[in-house]
Design a protein around this motif. Sequence first.
Motif, short mmCIF file in Angstrom:
data_model
loop_
_atom_site.label_atom_id
_atom_site.label_comp_id
_atom_site.label_asym_id
_atom_site.label_seq_id
_atom_site.Cartn_x
_atom_site.Cartn_y
_atom_site.Cartn_z
N GLU A 30 -21.81 -39.82 -106.91
CA GLU A 30 -21.87 -41.23 -106.53
C GLU A 30 -22.43 -42.13 -107.79
O GLU A 30 -23.35 -41.31 -108.41
N GLU A 74 -14.51 -33.82 -91.80
CA GLU A 74 -14.18 -35.05 -92.34
C GLU A 74 -12.93 -35.43 -91.53
O GLU A 74 -12.54 -36.56 -91.52
N GLU A 77 -27.73 -43.09 -92.83
CA GLU A 77 -26.61 -43.90 -92.72
C GLU A 77 -26.69 -44.62 -94.18
O GLU A 77 -25.34 -44.90 -94.55
N ARG A 87 -20.57 -37.65 -94.65
CA ARG A 87 -21.62 -37.84 -95.89
C ARG A 87 -23.03 -37.62 -95.31
O ARG A 87 -23.65 -36.88 -96.18
N GLU A 135 -28.45 -43.23 -100.40
CA GLU A 135 -27.94 -43.61 -101.80
C GLU A 135 -28.65 -42.99 -102.87
O GLU A 135 -29.68 -42.52 -102.93
N ASP A 148 -19.87 -43.25 -92.38
CA ASP A 148 -19.61 -42.19 -92.71
C ASP A 148 -20.34 -40.88 -92.50
O ASP A 148 -21.19 -40.44 -93.12
N ARG A 188 -26.48 -56.37 -101.60
CA ARG A 188 -26.35 -55.46 -100.40
C ARG A 188 -26.83 -56.28 -99.13
O ARG A 188 -26.23 -56.58 -98.14
N ARG A 191 -13.80 -47.62 -89.92
CA ARG A 191 -13.53 -47.20 -91.17
C ARG A 191 -14.59 -46.36 -91.66
O ARG A 191 -15.68 -46.65 -91.44
N ILE A 192 -14.08 -45.02 -92.27
CA ILE A 192 -15.02 -43.86 -92.37
C ILE A 192 -15.74 -44.32 -93.73
O ILE A 192 -15.29 -43.78 -94.91
N ALA A 193 -16.76 -45.39 -93.75
CA ALA A 193 -17.38 -45.54 -95.19
C ALA A 193 -18.77 -45.88 -94.59
O ALA A 193 -19.01 -46.47 -93.51
N GLY A 194 -19.65 -46.09 -95.76
CA GLY A 194 -21.11 -46.54 -95.50
C GLY A 194 -21.57 -46.04 -94.13
O GLY A 194 -21.59 -44.81 -94.20
#
Length: 322
Positions: free
Chosen positions: A147, A91, A217, A68, A220, A65, A158, A59-62
Amino acid sequence: MDTSQRQNFWQIALADLELQLGEKVGPIEPIPEGHSGFTYYVDLPSGRAVLRLPPPGARIAGPADIPRQGRIMGALREQGLPTPRILAMSEEPLVDGRPFVLMERVEGRRIEAVVPDADPERIAGSAIEVLKRMQAVPRERTGIGHEEPMPLAGEMTRWAWLMERAPQELTQRGAVLAGLLTERVPKEREPCLVHGDYHYGNMLFAGSEVVAVLDWEIAELGQPLLDLACQCVVAVTSRVAGGSVAIPGGGAVDVPVEWLLERYGAETGEFDWYLALTFYKYASIFGYNLMLHRRGKRPDPTYEERAPAIPAFIEEGVKLLA
């Protein structure tokens, strides 16, 4: 991935890249250094480049991604920060059915090769100056300015999620450290861009100067002292448990924490909390990756070598706060 699967991947990825770039692409080969996953060298007519892909089916997240990460590196390079130049990215699932980032290969040496010949204070000082410049970039120009910043409560949650999944025989004192951290959360400052894993193993050097900051990766928007604590963990680790634990990213840069704090412009008081959180964080990361290794989900024997660091890091964090 067996031999036939690898050959099939090479053929598909080469064809997809050539279609996107409109030019002939040479061989693709995995980068042996580090443990960043799906990262490859690619030969272009203009020279060697680096291709990054998310894991197949992820899944393209975290951390998966990849685009990103490309946006962050591209935005920082526009501000004059030492990140690789982005050559192409998308993307859309265009290379082997996955998004991709293609970046220049930066000519630089890893920290393990630099340490024997360079002045530790010059290495550490260069990393701190880059960090201060990075934190001065306006949030809207970081590539992730839209964000929401991560509060410290979210930061602790986390890493607690990872700690819960680490081998329990190594994390028995994790709850003690988590309790101390929860009791003493410092007042938050104005958020800025946080790399999240800002240690020497994620940098390339020319002499003692940082010429590239890599592996974004877990970047934030968050609290500025988080990255300074990552850099300081290396200095402290060389003295934890008699120097017998693994150092994140390799390459001990033996500079006192007090020197680093003075160079950065921070005071010891609240910083002890951030340093304790960072010990908790690396213990949880090492523990989680060790669990994945032992279950065969992400084999990497280096995490067996780092296993003694997990209880040692937790204990060091407890000492800082208790």
